[in-house]
Scaffold this motif. Structure first.
Motif, mmCIF file in Angstrom:
data_model
loop_
_atom_site.group_PDB
_atom_site.id
_atom_site.type_symbol
_atom_site.label_atom_id
_atom_site.label_comp_id
_atom_site.label_asym_id
_atom_site.label_seq_id
_atom_site.Cartn_x
_atom_site.Cartn_y
_atom_site.Cartn_z
ATOM 1 N N GLU A 3 2.632 1.663 -3.250
ATOM 2 C CA GLU A 3 1.641 2.017 -4.274
ATOM 3 C C GLU A 3 1.395 3.526 -4.257
ATOM 4 O O GLU A 3 1.360 4.188 -5.289
ATOM 5 C CB GLU A 3 0.342 1.262 -3.981
ATOM 6 C CG GLU A 3 -0.762 1.570 -4.960
ATOM 7 C CD GLU A 3 -2.144 1.454 -4.335
ATOM 8 O OE1 GLU A 3 -2.280 0.730 -3.342
ATOM 9 O OE2 GLU A 3 -3.058 2.106 -4.843
ATOM 10 N N GLN A 4 1.247 4.051 -3.037
ATOM 11 C CA GLN A 4 0.936 5.475 -2.937
ATOM 12 C C GLN A 4 2.069 6.360 -3.449
ATOM 13 O O GLN A 4 1.844 7.401 -4.051
ATOM 14 C CB GLN A 4 0.584 5.831 -1.492
ATOM 15 C CG GLN A 4 -0.857 5.445 -1.198
ATOM 16 C CD GLN A 4 -1.114 5.277 0.280
ATOM 17 O OE1 GLN A 4 -0.371 5.807 1.102
ATOM 18 N NE2 GLN A 4 -2.152 4.550 0.621
ATOM 19 N N ASN B 277 0.821 -1.207 0.000
ATOM 20 C CA ASN B 277 0.000 0.000 0.000
ATOM 21 C C ASN B 277 0.851 1.251 0.000
ATOM 22 O O ASN B 277 0.599 2.188 -0.746
ATOM 23 C CB ASN B 277 -0.868 0.021 1.270
ATOM 24 C CG ASN B 277 -2.275 -0.404 0.925
ATOM 25 O OD1 ASN B 277 -2.730 -0.151 -0.181
ATOM 26 N ND2 ASN B 277 -2.944 -1.046 1.862
ATOM 27 N N LYS B 278 1.880 1.229 0.845
ATOM 28 C CA LYS B 278 2.745 2.415 0.961
ATOM 29 C C LYS B 278 3.454 2.678 -0.365
ATOM 30 O O LYS B 278 3.472 3.790 -0.871
ATOM 31 C CB LYS B 278 3.792 2.187 2.056
ATOM 32 C CG LYS B 278 3.330 2.711 3.405
ATOM 33 C CD LYS B 278 4.497 2.680 4.381
ATOM 34 C CE LYS B 278 4.074 2.001 5.667
ATOM 35 N NZ LYS B 278 5.110 1.251 6.331
#
Ligand code: AMP
Length: 380
Positions: free
Chosen positions: A197-198, A194-195
């Motif tokens: 990806e951001q 997630n990290k």
């Protein structure tokens, strides 16, 4: 639906016909048009879903219209966590790329082998597939420049971030041009992914294909209650009695993998071990033999539990259980892939019973148990 309707060229369609890819898998239906349109993509899909071809094919297409590169600059960088995956992805690029009118040069680089041949082969490379550590070594030696990269692929991103590649990956990303296409593939969507990806992706097409347990139903799972000391005879019994072909046996340590393979050989069963302590050449050759069917039994540590594609692998045996339920699913996911039914057998000692219950609960599926007490091991 033919692949050409996704925007691929007739020459790629021909290559796909030759490879017996009859129709696109779900991830390919979504990822191919998005990648052709130079969009960023987040693909949540595990090995077996067809994710490699879902980025290899459109990348090859995009390279057809733009292959002008300066020396030692590359167009496309694919980062992968293991040497085996680097070779495997390289093979997919090569097998499809070789059928195209315009030549695409692909190179796979990884540690554990001499760096010099890799430095020499770095001329005019379009697609570089690399493990992070070796890539940075090559960068430090000025063997490759990353400031012309048009497309970055992070394959098995969850694993790469887990294995502590994060610092290396960050360093590599800082060397890339800001404007580029980013493709991120991961079997699971965890916090690390997630990290990344951001930070990495801009307005991506998000494609979620396989939930972790998707192909679990294709796999016939069995468990054998067995005493520790009877595991060897039980393994021989299963292999010989059922005349099993192409069996991948998992152990918890390199030592045990060697030990199990040696005992099988002493009992006249063709087996080899593969694990992180073997040399690169040895691992490559063993895997090649197993994939081609020359070698019948491969005893492995979790090194092989993810990422490696072995077509038609019918049997997986957990000689020892993995610690995490996730790893159990990854291991048995070597079988029952791409719509081929498979069988996964686990050896359960009295000490394992509780842990195996947790695994089944997490997986959401009960495994049929058999007591090995009544099996006559004597002649095996
Ligand atoms: P992957 O998820 O990339 O490891 O691919 C899993 C397996 O599926 C590989 O053996 C591929 O060659 C095969 N494969 C991928 N796409 C297709 C397709 N559209 N049709 C048939 N086989 C495919």
């Amino acid at each position: 639906m033919p692949f050409t309707s996704l925007g691929l060229s007739p020459s790629l369609q021909k290559a796909l016909d030759d490879a017996h890819y009859k129709k696109p898998y779900p991830i390919q239906k979504e990822a191919i048009p998005a990648i052709l349109n130079r969009k960023d993509v987040l693909g949540i899909a595990k090995t077996g879903s067809g994710k490699t071809a879902s980025y290899v094919l459109p990348i090859l297409m995009n390279l057809q219209s733009n292959t002008a590169i300066k020396n030692r600059h590359v167009n496309v960088l694919v980062l992968v966590p293991t040497r085996e995956l680097a070779m495997q992805v390289g093979e997919v690029f090569q097998s499809f790329g070789s059928k195209l009118p315009q030549r695409i040069k692909t190179l796979s680089v990884f540690g554990g082998v001499s760096i010099n041949p890799q430095m020499m082969a770095m001329q005019n490379v379009n697609v570089l597939i690399a493990t992070p550590g070796r890539l940075l070594e090559l960068v430090d030696k000025n063997a490759v420049h990353l400031n012309s990269i048009e497309t970055l692929v992070l394959d098995e991103a969850d694993k790469m971030l887990n294995l502590g590649f994060k610092e290396e990956v960050d360093r590599i990303i800082n060397l890339l041009p800001k404007k580029r296409q980013n493709l991120l593939f991961s079997a699971t969507l965890n916090e690390d992914v997630n990290k990344v990806e951001q930070v990495l992706l801009h307005n991506p097409s998000v494609i979620k294909i396989a939930v972790e347990n998707d192909n679990i139903d294709l796999i016939n799972q069995l468990g054998y209650f067995v005493k520790e000391g009877n595991k060897g005879p039980l393994l021989r019994y299963l292999i010989k009695h059922n005349n099993l072909q192409q069996v991948l046996v998992f152990t918890a340590s390199s030592y045990k993998a060697d030990n199990v393979a040696n005992k099988l050989r002493k009992n006249g069963i063709d087996a080899s071990a593969i694990h992180g302590k073997k040399s690169q050449g040895n691992r490559k050759e063993t895997l090649r033999k197993f994939k081609s069917g020359e070698l019948n039994i491969l005893v492995a540590t979790d090194l092989l539990a993810r990422g490696i594609d072995i077509a038609f692998l019918p049997h997986v045996i957990n000689y020892e259980l993995p610690r995490s339920p996730k790893d159990y699913v990854h291991r048995i996911g070597r079988t029952g892939r791409a719509e081929n039914p498979g069988e996964a057998i686990s050896f359960i000692t009295p000490e394992d019973k509780h842990h195996f219950k947790i695994i089944q609960k997490k997986m959401g599926k009960a495994v049929t148990m058999i007591d090995s007490e009544n099996i006559d091991f004597n002649s095996y």
